[in-house]
Design a protein around this motif. Sequence first.
Motif, PDB file in Angstrom:
ATOM      1  N   PHE A 156       0.832  -1.190   0.000  1.00 30.09           N
ATOM      2  CA  PHE A 156       0.000   0.000   0.000  1.00 30.09           C
ATOM      3  C   PHE A 156       0.877   1.255   0.000  1.00 30.09           C
ATOM      4  CE2 PHE A 156      -2.737   3.230   1.928  1.00 30.09           C
ATOM      5  CZ  PHE A 156      -3.838   3.110   1.094  1.00 30.09           C
ATOM      6  N   SER A 157       1.955   1.238   0.781  1.00 32.65           N
ATOM      7  CA  SER A 157       2.849   2.390   0.831  1.00 32.65           C
ATOM      8  C   SER A 157       3.527   2.627  -0.514  1.00 32.65           C
ATOM      9  CB  SER A 157       3.918   2.200   1.899  1.00 32.65           C
ATOM     10  OG  SER A 157       3.334   1.873   3.128  1.00 32.65           O
ATOM     11  N   LEU A 158       4.026   1.533  -1.133  1.00 30.37           N
ATOM     12  CA  LEU A 158       4.706   1.695  -2.420  1.00 30.37           C
ATOM     13  C   LEU A 158       3.748   2.274  -3.450  1.00 30.37           C
ATOM     14  CD1 LEU A 158       6.875  -1.565  -2.793  1.00 30.37           C
ATOM     15  CD2 LEU A 158       7.637   0.734  -2.205  1.00 30.37           C
ATOM     16  N   LEU A 159       2.475   1.858  -3.372  1.00 31.74           N
ATOM     17  CA  LEU A 159       1.497   2.334  -4.347  1.00 31.74           C
ATOM     18  C   LEU A 159       1.158   3.801  -4.135  1.00 31.74           C
ATOM     19  CD1 LEU A 159      -1.032  -0.645  -4.606  1.00 31.74           C
ATOM     20  CD2 LEU A 159       0.712   0.050  -6.250  1.00 31.74           C
ATOM     21  N   THR A 160       1.246   4.282  -2.887  1.00 36.98           N
ATOM     22  CA  THR A 160       0.822   5.661  -2.624  1.00 36.98           C
ATOM     23  C   THR A 160       1.993   6.628  -2.491  1.00 36.98           C
ATOM     24  OG1 THR A 160       0.646   5.035  -0.300  1.00 36.98           O
ATOM     25  CG2 THR A 160      -1.385   5.081  -1.545  1.00 36.98           C
ATOM     26  N   LEU A 161       3.223   6.104  -2.510  1.00 41.59           N
ATOM     27  CA  LEU A 161       4.385   6.986  -2.454  1.00 41.59           C
ATOM     28  C   LEU A 161       4.422   7.868  -3.707  1.00 41.59           C
ATOM     29  CD1 LEU A 161       6.047   6.383   0.069  1.00 41.59           C
ATOM     30  CD2 LEU A 161       7.808   5.393  -1.375  1.00 41.59           C
ATOM     31  N   PRO A 162       4.889   9.131  -3.559  1.00 40.67           N
ATOM     32  CA  PRO A 162       4.912  10.007  -4.731  1.00 40.67           C
ATOM     33  C   PRO A 162       5.784   9.438  -5.862  1.00 40.67           C
ATOM     34  CG  PRO A 162       5.982  11.034  -2.819  1.00 40.67           C
ATOM     35  CD  PRO A 162       5.262   9.824  -2.327  1.00 40.67           C
TER      36      PRO A 162
ATOM     37  N   THR B 100      14.624   6.472  -0.108  1.00 41.24           N
ATOM     38  CA  THR B 100      15.506   6.568   1.062  1.00 41.24           C
ATOM     39  C   THR B 100      14.933   7.559   2.070  1.00 41.24           C
ATOM     40  OG1 THR B 100      16.859   8.104  -0.216  1.00 41.24           O
ATOM     41  CG2 THR B 100      17.661   5.847  -0.018  1.00 41.24           C
ATOM     42  N   GLY B 101      14.360   8.655   1.578  1.00 41.65           N
ATOM     43  CA  GLY B 101      13.752   9.620   2.493  1.00 41.65           C
ATOM     44  C   GLY B 101      12.603   8.994   3.270  1.00 41.65           C
ATOM     45  N   TRP B 102      11.844   8.176   2.579  1.00 34.41           N
ATOM     46  CA  TRP B 102      10.704   7.510   3.224  1.00 34.41           C
ATOM     47  C   TRP B 102      11.184   6.513   4.283  1.00 34.41           C
ATOM     48  CZ3 TRP B 102       8.609   2.319   2.296  1.00 34.41           C
ATOM     49  CH2 TRP B 102       7.360   2.133   2.882  1.00 34.41           C
ATOM     50  N   ILE B 103      12.179   5.670   3.914  1.00 29.95           N
ATOM     51  CA  ILE B 103      12.657   4.640   4.849  1.00 29.95           C
ATOM     52  C   ILE B 103      13.319   5.273   6.073  1.00 29.95           C
ATOM     53  CG2 ILE B 103      14.274   2.694   5.119  1.00 29.95           C
ATOM     54  CD1 ILE B 103      13.748   1.977   2.218  1.00 29.95           C
ATOM     55  N   ALA B 104      13.914   6.461   5.907  1.00 32.81           N
ATOM     56  CA  ALA B 104      14.622   7.095   7.022  1.00 32.81           C
ATOM     57  C   ALA B 104      13.678   7.479   8.164  1.00 32.81           C
ATOM     58  CB  ALA B 104      15.371   8.332   6.527  1.00 32.81           C
ATOM     59  N   ASN B 105      12.392   7.623   7.863  1.00 32.94           N
ATOM     60  CA  ASN B 105      11.408   7.930   8.900  1.00 32.94           C
ATOM     61  C   ASN B 105      11.305   6.749   9.879  1.00 32.94           C
ATOM     62  OD1 ASN B 105       9.074   8.299  10.392  1.00 32.94           O
ATOM     63  ND2 ASN B 105       7.886   9.105   8.671  1.00 32.94           N
ATOM     64  N   PRO B 106      11.477   7.007  11.204  1.00 36.88           N
ATOM     65  CA  PRO B 106      11.420   5.900  12.175  1.00 36.88           C
ATOM     66  C   PRO B 106      10.119   5.113  12.105  1.00 36.88           C
ATOM     67  CG  PRO B 106      12.156   7.919  13.242  1.00 36.88           C
ATOM     68  CD  PRO B 106      11.757   8.309  11.849  1.00 36.88           C
ATOM     69  N   LEU B 107       9.015   5.792  11.785  1.00 38.06           N
ATOM     70  CA  LEU B 107       7.737   5.091  11.718  1.00 38.06           C
ATOM     71  C   LEU B 107       7.638   4.197  10.488  1.00 38.06           C
ATOM     72  CD1 LEU B 107       5.221   7.785  12.982  1.00 38.06           C
ATOM     73  CD2 LEU B 107       6.127   5.769  14.157  1.00 38.06           C
ATOM     74  N   VAL B 108       8.645   4.304   9.601  1.00 38.22           N
ATOM     75  CA  VAL B 108       8.730   3.395   8.465  1.00 38.22           C
ATOM     76  C   VAL B 108       9.820   2.358   8.718  1.00 38.22           C
ATOM     77  CG1 VAL B 108       9.271   3.208   6.014  1.00 38.22           C
ATOM     78  CG2 VAL B 108       7.883   5.113   6.846  1.00 38.22           C
ATOM     79  N   ALA B 109      10.969   2.822   9.228  1.00 42.24           N
ATOM     80  CA  ALA B 109      12.104   1.918   9.414  1.00 42.24           C
ATOM     81  C   ALA B 109      11.760   0.784  10.379  1.00 42.24           C
ATOM     82  CB  ALA B 109      13.319   2.697   9.923  1.00 42.24           C
TER      83      ALA B 109
ATOM     84  N   ALA C 245      20.491  -2.911   5.979  1.00 41.68           N
ATOM     85  CA  ALA C 245      20.240  -1.908   4.944  1.00 41.68           C
ATOM     86  C   ALA C 245      19.279  -0.835   5.461  1.00 41.68           C
ATOM     87  CB  ALA C 245      19.694  -2.582   3.687  1.00 41.68           C
ATOM     88  N   ILE C 246      18.214  -1.269   6.127  1.00 40.71           N
ATOM     89  CA  ILE C 246      17.242  -0.306   6.657  1.00 40.71           C
ATOM     90  C   ILE C 246      17.905   0.590   7.700  1.00 40.71           C
ATOM     91  CG2 ILE C 246      15.075  -0.052   7.933  1.00 40.71           C
ATOM     92  CD1 ILE C 246      14.379  -2.909   6.773  1.00 40.71           C
ATOM     93  N   ALA C 247      18.698  -0.028   8.609  1.00 36.73           N
ATOM     94  CA  ALA C 247      19.358   0.751   9.658  1.00 36.73           C
ATOM     95  C   ALA C 247      20.310   1.771   9.059  1.00 36.73           C
ATOM     96  CB  ALA C 247      20.106  -0.189  10.602  1.00 36.73           C
ATOM     97  N   LYS C 248      21.053   1.377   8.027  1.00 39.66           N
ATOM     98  CA  LYS C 248      22.008   2.295   7.428  1.00 39.66           C
ATOM     99  C   LYS C 248      21.277   3.509   6.847  1.00 39.66           C
ATOM    100  CE  LYS C 248      25.770   2.897   4.232  1.00 39.66           C
ATOM    101  NZ  LYS C 248      25.974   2.798   2.782  1.00 39.66           N
ATOM    102  N   ILE C 249      20.185   3.250   6.129  1.00 36.00           N
ATOM    103  CA  ILE C 249      19.424   4.366   5.551  1.00 36.00           C
ATOM    104  C   ILE C 249      18.862   5.244   6.666  1.00 36.00           C
ATOM    105  CG2 ILE C 249      17.394   4.966   4.177  1.00 36.00           C
ATOM    106  CD1 ILE C 249      17.849   2.236   2.718  1.00 36.00           C
ATOM    107  N   ALA C 250      18.356   4.602   7.709  1.00 32.12           N
ATOM    108  CA  ALA C 250      17.722   5.365   8.780  1.00 32.12           C
ATOM    109  C   ALA C 250      18.731   6.210   9.552  1.00 32.12           C
ATOM    110  CB  ALA C 250      16.987   4.423   9.741  1.00 32.12           C
ATOM    111  N   PHE C 251      19.934   5.679   9.785  1.00 32.50           N
ATOM    112  CA  PHE C 251      20.908   6.394  10.611  1.00 32.50           C
ATOM    113  C   PHE C 251      21.763   7.366   9.815  1.00 32.50           C
ATOM    114  CE2 PHE C 251      20.600   2.563  13.537  1.00 32.50           C
ATOM    115  CZ  PHE C 251      19.713   3.201  14.379  1.00 32.50           C
TER     116      PHE C 251
END
Lengths: 129, 131
Positions: free
Chosen positions: A42-48, A56-65, A118-124
């Motif tokens: 659902f997120s991939l479908l609604t992402l701009p 990467t900007g999306w994954i960096a959000n803690p509520l996503v990571a 990978a997720i942690a690296k993007i987030a941090f």
Amino acid sequence: MGTGTGIGRVRGLGSAKHGAQHWLVQRYTAVGNLLLVLWLLFSLLTLPGLDYESVTGWIANPLVAVPMMLMIVSIFWHLRLGMQVMLEDYVHDKGLSFFSMLLLNFYAFGGAAAGVFAIAKIAFLGAAE
Amino acid sequence: MAQSNSRPLSPHLTIWKWGPAMAVSIMHRVTGNGLATAGALGLVWWLMAAATGPDAYAYFVRCATSPIGYLVMIGLSWFFFQHLCSGLRHFVLDMGAGYELRNNKSWSIATFILSLLLTGFMWLYIFGKAL
Ligand code: HEM
Ligand code: HEM
């Protein structure tokens, strides 16, 4: 392994006490997959966009990571249990069966570690330049 | 052994007939293991590419948006929806419901219809948005 009594022949082939736990955790992680993968779709479908910056900007959000990490754990746990059942059905040779479980564990833990890292690296660290 | 050979030997490994319940069971295994290999590797590839940098990510996007890439993604999304529907069917059967022959057959067929509809609608939405 004994050739005599029945108990002697089955000793060392594994306990008969793990089946229910395996079955239950397969279901727990199935519910995890159900919720978390649908969330990702659902997120991939609604992402701009699905370009590098958006993703990467999306994954960096803690509520996503955090849910993304949970999804990785749930998927790899579920597939670790599921593929074990498949391999037990089709790999009969004892040595090969042992080896396939070894590879399956490497795959499940390695894959989960790679995904979480990978997720942690993007987030941090944010997006690389 | 005092066994009468006038009794039927059913069920027997060589005597069976195709039915929806059998198909849905086989597909649960096929889709589960397909997702566990191709799906999980694709997911980790995507995350690793995003964590590595713009070049690695650009390479992933080029693969994902190639004709084969779309074929793989459409196939994986159908596998996911099919596994999801047959997984929900498992939950119902686990509770001891849904074993009546007619019910069992209808819900087996329903998993296929639902998964195809979900896949179709999702990609219609995706391609519709891209136009
Ligand atoms: C194995 C897991 C998958 C990953 C990690 C993934 C991720 C991606 C990424 C990052 C792109 C490049 C988008 C771009 O900038 O053009 C892409 C293309 C695309 N993916 Fe996948 N994908 C996977 C499977 C799927 C599935 C199951 C779907 C269904 C929702 C899907 C939907 C899309 C769409 C719609 C595009 C084209 C987007 C565009 O042209 O902008 N992907 N995928
Ligand atoms: C993308 C994530 C998923 C992956 C990679 C995956 C993978 C697998 C695999 C490999 C199996 C073993 C199949 C076999 O060889 O018999 C399995 C079984 C199962 N899956 Fe999934 N699955 C996923 C999502 C789901 C979801 C969303 C559900 C629930 C709606 C689900 C429900 C189940 C159930 C109930 C079983 C056990 C079936 C049995 O006891 O025979 N799975 N899965």
